[in-house]
Design an enzyme around this catalytic site. Structure first.
Site, PDB file in Angstrom:
ATOM      1  N   GLY A 114       0.852  -1.201   0.000  1.00  0.00           N
ATOM      2  CA  GLY A 114       0.000   0.000   0.000  1.00  0.00           C
ATOM      3  C   GLY A 114       0.877   1.236   0.000  1.00  0.00           C
ATOM      4  O   GLY A 114       0.503   2.289   0.528  1.00  0.00           O
ATOM      5  N   ARG A 171       1.751   3.506  -2.006  1.00  0.00           N
ATOM      6  CA  ARG A 171       1.373   4.800  -2.585  1.00  0.00           C
ATOM      7  C   ARG A 171       0.157   5.413  -1.895  1.00  0.00           C
ATOM      8  O   ARG A 171      -0.324   6.468  -2.297  1.00  0.00           O
ATOM      9  CB  ARG A 171       1.091   4.635  -4.090  1.00  0.00           C
ATOM     10  CG  ARG A 171       2.368   4.466  -4.913  1.00  0.00           C
ATOM     11  CD  ARG A 171       2.116   4.690  -6.393  1.00  0.00           C
ATOM     12  NE  ARG A 171       1.307   3.633  -6.989  1.00  0.00           N
ATOM     13  CZ  ARG A 171       1.812   2.516  -7.515  1.00  0.00           C
ATOM     14  NH1 ARG A 171       3.106   2.298  -7.508  1.00  0.00           N
ATOM     15  NH2 ARG A 171       1.012   1.599  -8.023  1.00  0.00           N
ATOM     16  N   GLY A 172      -0.360   4.752  -0.869  1.00  0.00           N
ATOM     17  CA  GLY A 172      -1.540   5.254  -0.164  1.00  0.00           C
ATOM     18  C   GLY A 172      -1.179   6.324   0.854  1.00  0.00           C
ATOM     19  O   GLY A 172      -0.011   6.665   1.041  1.00  0.00           O
ATOM     20  N   ARG A 173      -2.216   6.843   1.535  1.00  0.00           N
ATOM     21  CA  ARG A 173      -1.990   7.905   2.540  1.00  0.00           C
ATOM     22  C   ARG A 173      -1.058   7.415   3.638  1.00  0.00           C
ATOM     23  O   ARG A 173      -0.106   8.091   4.011  1.00  0.00           O
ATOM     24  CB  ARG A 173      -3.340   8.342   3.148  1.00  0.00           C
ATOM     25  CG  ARG A 173      -4.184   9.214   2.234  1.00  0.00           C
ATOM     26  CD  ARG A 173      -5.530   9.527   2.876  1.00  0.00           C
ATOM     27  NE  ARG A 173      -6.389   8.351   2.866  1.00  0.00           N
ATOM     28  CZ  ARG A 173      -7.260   8.063   1.890  1.00  0.00           C
ATOM     29  NH1 ARG A 173      -7.410   8.892   0.878  1.00  0.00           N
ATOM     30  NH2 ARG A 173      -7.996   6.970   1.921  1.00  0.00           N
ATOM     31  N   ASP A 193      -1.221  -1.448  -5.448  1.00  0.00           N
ATOM     32  CA  ASP A 193      -2.173  -2.175  -6.287  1.00  0.00           C
ATOM     33  C   ASP A 193      -1.595  -2.325  -7.692  1.00  0.00           C
ATOM     34  O   ASP A 193      -1.109  -1.351  -8.264  1.00  0.00           O
ATOM     35  CB  ASP A 193      -3.496  -1.384  -6.332  1.00  0.00           C
ATOM     36  CG  ASP A 193      -4.639  -2.241  -6.810  1.00  0.00           C
ATOM     37  OD1 ASP A 193      -4.464  -3.465  -6.895  1.00  0.00           O
ATOM     38  OD2 ASP A 193      -5.713  -1.679  -7.091  1.00  0.00           O
ATOM     39  N   HIS A 196     -13.561  11.028  11.066  1.00  0.00           N
ATOM     40  CA  HIS A 196     -12.456  10.783  10.123  1.00  0.00           C
ATOM     41  C   HIS A 196     -12.601  11.600   8.844  1.00  0.00           C
ATOM     42  O   HIS A 196     -13.677  12.106   8.525  1.00  0.00           O
ATOM     43  CB  HIS A 196     -12.400   9.301   9.740  1.00  0.00           C
ATOM     44  CG  HIS A 196     -11.728   8.437  10.773  1.00  0.00           C
ATOM     45  ND1 HIS A 196     -12.407   7.954  11.868  1.00  0.00           N
ATOM     46  CD2 HIS A 196     -10.446   7.999  10.886  1.00  0.00           C
ATOM     47  CE1 HIS A 196     -11.566   7.232  12.610  1.00  0.00           C
ATOM     48  NE2 HIS A 196     -10.370   7.255  12.039  1.00  0.00           N
ATOM     49  N   LYS A 220     -12.108   7.781   3.975  1.00  0.00           N
ATOM     50  CA  LYS A 220     -11.946   6.512   4.692  1.00  0.00           C
ATOM     51  C   LYS A 220     -12.892   5.464   4.097  1.00  0.00           C
ATOM     52  O   LYS A 220     -14.074   5.729   3.913  1.00  0.00           O
ATOM     53  CB  LYS A 220     -12.220   6.721   6.179  1.00  0.00           C
ATOM     54  CG  LYS A 220     -12.031   5.473   7.014  1.00  0.00           C
ATOM     55  CD  LYS A 220     -11.923   5.782   8.490  1.00  0.00           C
ATOM     56  CE  LYS A 220     -11.858   4.515   9.336  1.00  0.00           C
ATOM     57  NZ  LYS A 220     -10.805   3.584   8.924  1.00  0.00           N
ATOM     58  N   THR A 242     -10.686   1.219  15.166  1.00  0.00           N
ATOM     59  CA  THR A 242     -10.383   1.662  16.534  1.00  0.00           C
ATOM     60  C   THR A 242     -11.666   1.773  17.357  1.00  0.00           C
ATOM     61  O   THR A 242     -11.708   1.363  18.520  1.00  0.00           O
ATOM     62  CB  THR A 242      -9.678   3.033  16.487  1.00  0.00           C
ATOM     63  OG1 THR A 242      -8.585   2.942  15.583  1.00  0.00           O
ATOM     64  CG2 THR A 242      -9.184   3.445  17.862  1.00  0.00           C
TER      65      THR A 242
END
Ligand code: NAI
Ligand SMILES: O=C(O)C1=N[C@H](C(=O)O)C[C@H](O)C1
Length: 268
Positions: free
Chosen positions: A29, A31-33, A56, A154, A158, A165
């Site tokens: 992952g 390249r994700g946040r 991905d 959030h 998301k 959590t």
């Protein structure tokens, strides 16, 4: 099997003290946040070496071919199980932040680990130290308050709701209430509109807010006669998760089997 990341210092051939070997880390992952932040944090750590970045469409075999000893997964609930299966089979330790783990998924991971007694997997719904502490404080306080509700807030991108959590917090609070013999929370309302009282997680209402400008936040509201207690944690920046992630990367080689949450790594 990969070499243990926590190998002791050793001497170079000439007798001079050698640098301890760096832990080879792959990021899924990437390249994700969260993945982007993990890549930066691993790159900046002297004792870690970033050997693979997979997102991905990339080839998962890259992490094995690159000799990753530990993989960090911040991908998506719908792909994380395949990633875990592959990494465990390859003998690679796993640090997992991706959400979506219920009891059934955890049992499946534990089963995959049985033939791999040296491999460690930690699955943590939150790597923020403050968020981990909030969960612990909520657990401690739960038995003193007839009412508890969880509100998580959030960023709007998301993928899941409620947050991992919030679900874990609600389960911990519910378990503490059961141990203390508390009756169900008083709640005289009937929903005029479905969802108005949030999701029911083991009797604890959980509410999810999605708002542009937010990152990751949670409140636990507790009420008794004439008083309330509000516990709140705010992650304003994804950097807040990195000390917990790096701690887990450094520790997981010493923790074979499945660990849920980083509480034990923090000595809690
Ligand atoms: N445990 C914790 O402390 C935290 C957990 N999270 C969780 O981490 C997950 C990721 O969150 P974000 O980074 O915000 O999402 P994101 O959507 O920004 O990043 C996910 C990345 O995974 C990639 N991806 C999708 N399928 C893949 C595959 N098969 N192999 C490799 N990469 C793949 C996507 O292309 C994307 O770049 C979510 O489940 C989120 O709830 C997020 C923040 C903190
Ligand atoms: O997707 C996020 O952003 C976060 N996900 C995790 C969760 O679902 O609990 C952790 C944190 O809340 C940020």
């Amino acid at each position: 099997m990969t070499t243990t990341p926590s190998a002791p210092d050793h001497q170079a051939a000439g007798g001079e003290a050698a640098e301890p070997p760096r832990i080879a880390v792959g990021v899924l992952g990437a390249r994700g946040r969260m993945g982007t932040e993990v890549v930066k944090a691993v790159d900046a750590a002297d004792d870690l070496e970033l050997v693979a970045m997979v997102d991905d469409g990339d080839w998962l075999f890259n992490v094995a071919d690159a000799g990753a000893q530990v993989v960090v997964d911040f991908t998506r609930p719908d792909v994380v199980m395949d990633n875990l299966r592959f990494c465990i089979d390859q003998g690679i330790h796993c640090v997992v932040g991706t959400t979506g783990f219920d009891e059934q998924r955890l049992a499946t991971v534990a089963q995959w680990l049985e033939p791999k007694p040296d491999v460690g997997v930690v699955i943590a719904p939150n790597f923020g130290i403050g968020a981990v502490l909030l969960m612990r404080f909520a657990q401690e306080a739960a038995r003193f308050f007839p009412s508890t509700e969880v509100v998580e807030l959030h960023h709007p991108n998301k993928v899941d709701a409620p947050s991992g959590t919030a679900v874990r917090t609600a389960r911990l609070v519910a378990a503490a209430r059961r141990s203390a013999g508390l009756p169900p929370a008083p709640d005289a309302t009937t929903d005029a509109l479905p969802g108005a009282r949030g999701a029911d997680v083991e009797g604890i209402p959980v509410h999810a807010v999605r708002l542009t400008g937010l990152v990751a936040h949670q409140e636990v509201l507790m009420g008794a006669a004439g008083e309330t207690l509000t516990l709140r944690h705010d992650s304003f920046d994804r950097a807040s998760f990195m000390p917990g992630v790096l701690l887990a990367v450094r520790e997981i080689g010493r923790r074979p089997g499945l660990t849920v949450g980083i509480e034990s790594f923090l000595g809690l």
